[in-house]
Design an enzyme around this catalytic site. Structure first.
Site, PDB file in Angstrom:
ATOM      1  N   GLY A 295       0.819  -1.209   0.000  1.00 33.11           N
ATOM      2  CA  GLY A 295       0.000   0.000   0.000  1.00 33.11           C
ATOM      3  C   GLY A 295       0.849   1.255   0.000  1.00 33.11           C
ATOM      4  O   GLY A 295       1.936   1.310  -0.589  1.00 33.11           O
ATOM      5  N   SER A 296       0.372   2.264   0.694  1.00 34.17           N
ATOM      6  CA  SER A 296       0.987   3.597   0.610  1.00 34.17           C
ATOM      7  C   SER A 296       2.372   3.692   1.216  1.00 34.17           C
ATOM      8  O   SER A 296       3.088   4.673   0.965  1.00 34.17           O
ATOM      9  CB  SER A 296       0.059   4.627   1.265  1.00 34.17           C
ATOM     10  OG  SER A 296      -1.143   4.735   0.545  1.00 34.17           O
ATOM     11  N   THR A 297       2.786   2.706   2.019  1.00 36.57           N
ATOM     12  CA  THR A 297       4.160   2.746   2.530  1.00 36.57           C
ATOM     13  C   THR A 297       5.165   2.675   1.386  1.00 36.57           C
ATOM     14  O   THR A 297       6.317   3.098   1.525  1.00 36.57           O
ATOM     15  CB  THR A 297       4.425   1.592   3.519  1.00 36.57           C
ATOM     16  OG1 THR A 297       4.158   0.336   2.866  1.00 36.57           O
ATOM     17  CG2 THR A 297       3.549   1.709   4.746  1.00 36.57           C
ATOM     18  N   LYS A 299       4.983   4.365  -1.357  1.00 32.32           N
ATOM     19  CA  LYS A 299       5.057   5.643  -2.069  1.00 32.32           C
ATOM     20  C   LYS A 299       6.358   6.397  -1.800  1.00 32.32           C
ATOM     21  O   LYS A 299       6.812   7.180  -2.637  1.00 32.32           O
ATOM     22  CB  LYS A 299       3.852   6.514  -1.710  1.00 32.32           C
ATOM     23  CG  LYS A 299       2.546   5.970  -2.260  1.00 32.32           C
ATOM     24  CD  LYS A 299       1.342   6.725  -1.740  1.00 32.32           C
ATOM     25  CE  LYS A 299       0.046   6.095  -2.240  1.00 32.32           C
ATOM     26  NZ  LYS A 299      -1.158   6.713  -1.636  1.00 32.32           N
TER      27      LYS A 299
END
Length: 682
Positions: A295-297, A299
């Site tokens: 997920g967003s980790t 990014k």
């Protein structure tokens, strides 16, 4: 009647023949007996020796001694204890029923089952019960039963119960390693001595059991784990998992400069002293065996790649399409709609759409290569069995849509340890370190046989790129960011939230209402010491990483830094004073620090020169140059100085460098290795 002289002579001759025949018979019999006696007593008769051994000794395999496992401070995590095991010789038992009736209550066994064990009179040895408790051993000594005996053997004991269980693993009967480091390091830990022999007298009674007991010399292992930090991580993770009513979770604490794992907590866990009471699924170390879409980790990795490659810079902006963007028949959404955002705000507001666009700007081939450089799609090589490398499409099979979704952490699967290692690379200035758990192997006299230290796999981003990304990650915990619950009062935190929908069983689509909530970050942000990752699997109710995983991150990070006596960085206080963040509740300080002084932190990551400095005339690069003087410097200073001269470095010990090979001033080829011997300052 008077016999004739002829008949009388014949009779006497017959008698002499008989006497001679009898004498010859006795002579031959005596000679045969003498020869047999000579053979038995004065020659090497292997057959007879084997027969005697079989009658008077028996080979019994018992649990051999295993080496001790300790944390980095010498606290015992796993040790062997000598215990009694009880056996019987059925051929010597006169009354099996009476025997079973007397013994059953002492060893806590059913009388009928015990009777089954000793019912066969042909057997000379059967185990009754292995590894008795102290109370059972004491009661057994009072029994005077023919055919009953005890033998000493070893039992694996974990004095801290479930602490670090998923790292350590467990050991079964006969010292059979079942999981974890116990299995991975089985050849190091187990004794190499052969099975012992029980010596018996003519009646089958043991009179010299295990004369060699205690002479085993297995090696022991010292880990990088810190018992206190491990406890903090496990306690906070368990609290978070129970509060969220989740199915499980993982917490990893790593030294950013060395890659040493200081804590690795897993839920659900187990007690290795009673491993048989738990499902085998509880034994596995989910930090390395389980994969998930980060997920967003992820990014932060995407932003670092965009900045490193020059595909994007700090002055540019991307339009985030006000929260929704159509890509073919698919729609990519953001939680909140935004227009143009710079790189800092793309991270702060965690935009999926702009992350997608960043990957497209970098290009498929370069983006793929740098994701691999960060360690994804391959095992880290940590010393735990069952590690997987994650799931990542090959370059040829990577389509435009999957390239973009990978940028915001979907379409790629990683392990928690891989994410922690990638963030450590951002924290330490751009070096991907090999995570490791084993610090030393020691012999039975506590002498160091082999030591392990920091190992740089490669530089993945420049130092200035790493610093820029770290500053962006600081904004995530400030007002308006997604990770404000991770803030600490004494230390500035840099980190990233992640909320990933889990892949449905069978790998088709995503499971409804099943999420994995994460927070990963490092602190103090301007001089990082630790990276901490917390991942909660399938939380009920709130499922966002900023709500579920950020609070346990705050507790683990804050308490670990306080325990390590890390000075407050002042940046966090300045941020509060300027109104960038509200004053957080902060983490609880541990009640007592068990040891006042700690060794200087393990060797810092080696600083390589920028790529531009390595290009140019090949002949000049290969020329000999003077070896720099590194003695008297700290490990960090020595490594930076050596690497600035393009020398490789091998560090032995930690602290101040007091000896080097080759010596300073001599000529050496560029790229040669300098060995440093270092000791902690007195």
């Amino acid at each position: 009647m008077i016999q004739s002289p002829l008949k009388q002579s014949f009779s006497h001759k017959k008698i002499r023949i008989r006497i001679a025949a009898v004498s010859l018979f006795f002579f031959l019999a005596f000679a045969l007996i003498a020869a047999r006696a000579f053979e038995l007593h004065l020659t090497d008769n292997k057959k007879l020796t084997s027969l005697v051994k079989n009658q008077y000794s028996r080979k019994v395999v018992v649990a051999p001694k295993r080496g001790t496992i300790m944390d980095q401070n010498g606290d015992t995590l796993a040790i062997d204890l000598q215990v009694d095991s009880v056996y019987a010789s059925p051929h010597m038992i006169e009354d099996p029923k009476a025997f079973a009736k007397a013994l059953a209550p002492v060893v806590g066994m059913d009388e009928s089952k015990l009777l089954e064990k000793i019912d066969d009179k042909k057997k000379k040895f059967v185990w009754i019960k292995r590894r008795l408790g102290e109370e059972e051993s004491a009661k057994l000594k009072g029994l005077k039963l023919g055919g009953l005996g005890t033998l000493p053997e070893y039992k694996r004991f974990y004095p801290n119960g479930s602490l670090a269980a998923n790292v350590l693993g467990a050991v079964g009967y006969d010292a059979q390693a079942l999981s974890g480091l116990e299995m991975a390091q089985d050849e190091v830990l187990k004794s190499q001595d052969p099975p012992k022999l029980i010596e018996q007298d003519a009646k089958g009674r043991s009179y010299s059991p295990f004369a060699l007991m205690g002479l085993e010399h297995p090696n022991g292992i010292v880990l990088t784990l810190d018992k206190t930090i491990q406890y903090l991580a496990e306690r906070e993770l368990k609290t978070a998992v129970e509060k969220a009513k989740a199915v499980g979770g993982v917490a990893v604490v790593m030294d950013v400069e060395s890659g040493a794992v200081l804590g690795m907590a897993v839920q659900p866990s187990f007690d290795p002293n009673e491993y048989y009471k738990y499902e085998p699924s509880h034994w596995r170390n989910r930090a390395v065996t389980d994969t998930y879409e980060p997920g967003s980790t992820f990014k932060a990795v995407t932003a670092a790649i965009a900045l490193e490659t020059g595909a994007f810079d700090l002055n540019k902006t991307l339009h985030c399409e006000n929260g929704a963007m159509q890509v073919g028949k698919f729609t990519i959404n953001d939680t909140h709609g935004h227009g143009p955002l710079n790189l800092n705000d793309i991270i702060k507001f965690s935009s999926n759409i702009c992350s997608y666009k960043l990957a497209q700007l970098v290009g498929k081939k370069r983006f793929y290569e740098m994701v691999r450089d960060f360690g994804f799609g391959q095992r880290t090589g940590i010393e735990i069995p069952g590690e997987v490398g994650g799931i990542m499409a090959s370059l040829n099979n990577l389509g435009t849509l999957q390239l973009g979704t990978m940028a915001f952490g979907q379409g790629i699967s990683t392990t928690p340890l891989q994410i922690a290692a990638a963030y450590a690379a951002i924290a330490n200035g751009g070096f991907l370190m090999k995570p490791y758990l084993i610090k030393e192997i020691r012999d039975s006299k506590n002498n160091v046989v082999q030591s392990f230290g920091p190992q740089i796999l490669r530089r993945v981003i420049r130092e200035d790129t790493a610093k820029h990304i770290a500053r962006m990650l600081e904004t995530v915990v400030q007002k308006g960011g997604t990770g404000t619950a991770a803030r600490l009062e004494e230390y500035q935190v840099a980190g990233k939230t992640g909320t990933a929908q889990k892949v449905a069983p069978g790998g088709k689509g995503y499971a409804k209402n099943k999420y994995l909530a994460s927070f990963v970050g490092f602190a103090p942000a301007r001089d990082p010491k630790l990276v901490v990752l917390v991942s909660i699997d399938e939380p009920k109710g709130d499922y966002y990483g900023g709500l579920v995983s950020a609070p346990p991150f705050r507790e683990i990070m804050g308490q670990s830094l306080a325990y390590l006596k890390t000075p407050p960085d002042g940046v966090a206080r300045e941020a509060v004073a300027q109104g960038k963040v509200e004053k957080p509740k902060g983490a609880k300080a541990p009640g007592k620090v068990p040891k006042e002084e700690r060794e200087e932190r393990v060797a810092a990551a080696m600083e390589k020169p920028p790529v531009e400095a390595l290009s140019g005339d090949a002949t000049a690069a290969e020329a000999d140059q003077a070896v720099p003087d590194l003695t008297g410097l700290s490990v960090r200073e020595a490594l930076r100085k050596a690497q600035s001269k393009n020398f490789k470095v091998k560090v032995r010990g930690s602290g101040i460098c007091n000896r080097q090979e080759p010596e300073a001033g001599g000529a050496a080829e560029a790229g040669a290795e300098i060995v440093l011997d270092c000791e902690p300052p007195i």
